[in-house]
Design a protein around this motif. Structure first.
Motif, PDB file in Angstrom:
ATOM      1  N   UNK A 194      61.723  -8.669 -16.096  1.00  0.00           N
ATOM      2  CA  UNK A 194      63.132  -8.990 -15.990  1.00  0.00           C
ATOM      3  C   UNK A 194      63.656  -9.073 -14.625  1.00  0.00           C
ATOM      4  N   UNK A 195      62.907  -8.245 -13.705  1.00  0.00           N
ATOM      5  CA  UNK A 195      63.300  -8.420 -12.337  1.00  0.00           C
ATOM      6  C   UNK A 195      62.965  -9.788 -11.824  1.00  0.00           C
ATOM      7  N   UNK A 196      61.688 -10.072 -12.194  1.00  0.00           N
ATOM      8  CA  UNK A 196      61.203 -11.574 -11.665  1.00  0.00           C
ATOM      9  C   UNK A 196      62.394 -12.708 -12.222  1.00  0.00           C
ATOM     10  N   UNK A 197      62.855 -12.679 -13.190  1.00  0.00           N
ATOM     11  CA  UNK A 197      63.945 -13.388 -13.684  1.00  0.00           C
ATOM     12  C   UNK A 197      65.223 -13.281 -12.884  1.00  0.00           C
ATOM     13  N   UNK A 198      65.598 -12.029 -12.698  1.00  0.00           N
ATOM     14  CA  UNK A 198      66.826 -11.901 -11.823  1.00  0.00           C
ATOM     15  C   UNK A 198      66.714 -12.292 -10.228  1.00  0.00           C
ATOM     16  N   UNK A 199      65.645 -12.343  -9.666  1.00  0.00           N
ATOM     17  CA  UNK A 199      65.192 -12.690  -8.500  1.00  0.00           C
ATOM     18  C   UNK A 199      65.284 -14.157  -8.376  1.00  0.00           C
ATOM     19  N   UNK A 200      64.768 -14.797  -9.481  1.00  0.00           N
ATOM     20  CA  UNK A 200      65.092 -16.139  -9.530  1.00  0.00           C
ATOM     21  C   UNK A 200      66.425 -16.863  -9.690  1.00  0.00           C
ATOM     22  N   UNK A 201      67.104 -16.003 -10.596  1.00  0.00           N
ATOM     23  CA  UNK A 201      68.611 -16.479 -10.829  1.00  0.00           C
ATOM     24  C   UNK A 201      69.170 -15.992  -9.377  1.00  0.00           C
ATOM     25  N   UNK A 202      68.946 -14.937  -8.827  1.00  0.00           N
ATOM     26  CA  UNK A 202      69.712 -14.583  -7.555  1.00  0.00           C
ATOM     27  C   UNK A 202      69.535 -15.691  -6.261  1.00  0.00           C
ATOM     28  N   UNK A 244      65.329 -12.096  -1.661  1.00  0.00           N
ATOM     29  CA  UNK A 244      64.561 -11.704  -2.869  1.00  0.00           C
ATOM     30  C   UNK A 244      64.358 -10.084  -3.002  1.00  0.00           C
ATOM     31  N   UNK A 245      63.936  -9.379  -1.618  1.00  0.00           N
ATOM     32  CA  UNK A 245      63.915  -7.856  -1.885  1.00  0.00           C
ATOM     33  C   UNK A 245      65.238  -6.997  -2.404  1.00  0.00           C
ATOM     34  N   UNK A 246      66.370  -7.691  -1.690  1.00  0.00           N
ATOM     35  CA  UNK A 246      67.488  -7.134  -2.264  1.00  0.00           C
ATOM     36  C   UNK A 246      67.797  -7.410  -3.671  1.00  0.00           C
ATOM     37  N   UNK A 247      67.595  -8.589  -4.024  1.00  0.00           N
ATOM     38  CA  UNK A 247      67.795  -8.882  -5.343  1.00  0.00           C
ATOM     39  C   UNK A 247      66.980  -8.216  -6.294  1.00  0.00           C
ATOM     40  N   UNK A 248      65.593  -7.740  -6.224  1.00  0.00           N
ATOM     41  CA  UNK A 248      64.786  -6.823  -6.845  1.00  0.00           C
ATOM     42  C   UNK A 248      65.367  -5.575  -6.962  1.00  0.00           C
ATOM     43  N   UNK A 249      65.807  -4.817  -5.923  1.00  0.00           N
ATOM     44  CA  UNK A 249      66.472  -3.602  -6.026  1.00  0.00           C
ATOM     45  C   UNK A 249      67.409  -3.527  -6.947  1.00  0.00           C
ATOM     46  N   UNK A 250      68.476  -4.519  -6.582  1.00  0.00           N
ATOM     47  CA  UNK A 250      69.780  -4.437  -7.505  1.00  0.00           C
ATOM     48  C   UNK A 250      69.438  -4.821  -8.812  1.00  0.00           C
ATOM     49  N   UNK A 274      72.673  -9.512  -6.170  1.00  0.00           N
ATOM     50  CA  UNK A 274      71.956 -10.095  -7.131  1.00  0.00           C
ATOM     51  C   UNK A 274      73.067 -10.338  -8.497  1.00  0.00           C
ATOM     52  N   UNK A 275      72.661 -11.076  -9.369  1.00  0.00           N
ATOM     53  CA  UNK A 275      73.733 -11.238 -10.755  1.00  0.00           C
ATOM     54  C   UNK A 275      73.336 -10.213 -11.585  1.00  0.00           C
TER      55      UNK A 275
END
Length: 208
Positions: free
Chosen positions: A126-134, A141-147, A206-207
């Motif tokens: 799920x984190x990988x998906x969110x990084x892709x969408x973000x 990517x590092x911000x997106x993954x944490x959020x 991130x979204x």
């Protein structure tokens, strides 16, 4: 051929559980319901627990694929994106699967035999998906993954709340509070809150 048959059996098991739930489900009962034998299910999945883990993983994969195709226009607000994700995941049609998810997740973290496979990617996928969408918002990517980890925890927690209490209004309100707060500006992992105005893309969030 064996892989195709396994996939066919898994798909039918997913449909059967959607219609009948898991309740007092037995491997023999499930086999009869999908037109096969319990021996065939054991051959392909090892055990009832192994089959249920694969059902959960398949449903999770389908939901990630569906969320990846949401209309996540960077021109839309992040709050609206969070609401769209919640609206899909809180759909009562998914409740049988989500009950099964939490049941199997609990067994997996306790090391129950046959359930360990569920833990593979249960968070990271799920984190990988969110990084892709973000990336559509130019979020690092590092911000997106944490959020995304925070957002995943909030949404899973609210789904568990919804299943336990049936309080859709209350969980919707809690999600709305999270979405609005996120829209107002969740600090980045470095503690520096990104600045944006109406003319520039929002970054650092991130979204979720």
């Amino acid at each position: 051929m064996a892989g195709e048959l396994r996939g066919h059996l898994l798909s039918r098991a997913v449909d059967h559980i959607a219609e009948h739930g898991v309740g007092a489900l037995t491997l023999r009962g499930l086999a009869a319901g999908i037109g096969t034998s319990h021996r065939m299910l054991i051959y392909h999945f090892g055990s009832k627990e192994g089959l249920l883990v694969e059902v959960v993983r398949e449903v999770e994969s389908r939901q990630r694929a569906a969320l990846a195709t949401l209309d996540l226009d960077p021109a839309n607000s992040l709050a609206d994106t969070i609401r769209a994700m919640w609206h899909r995941l809180a759909d009562p049609a998914l409740w049988p699967y989500e009950r099964l998810f939490f049941e199997m997740y609990g067994q997996a973290v306790q090391g129950y035999p046959g359930t360990a496979g569920l833990l593979e990617g249960v968070v990271d996928s799920w984190l990988d998906l969110n990084v892709e969408l973000a990336a559509r918002w130019d979020v690092p990517a590092e911000v997106a993954r944490t959020h995304a980890r925070l957002g995943l925890a909030v949404i899973r927690g609210l789904l568990l709340d919804l299943l336990a209490t049936g309080d859709r209004a209350g969980t919707d309100a809690a999600l709305e509070t999270f979405a609005a707060g996120y829209e107002a500006g969740l600090p980045s992992p470095t503690g520096v809150r990104p600045v944006a105005d109406d003319s520039t893309p929002t970054t650092g969030r991130a979204p979720f």
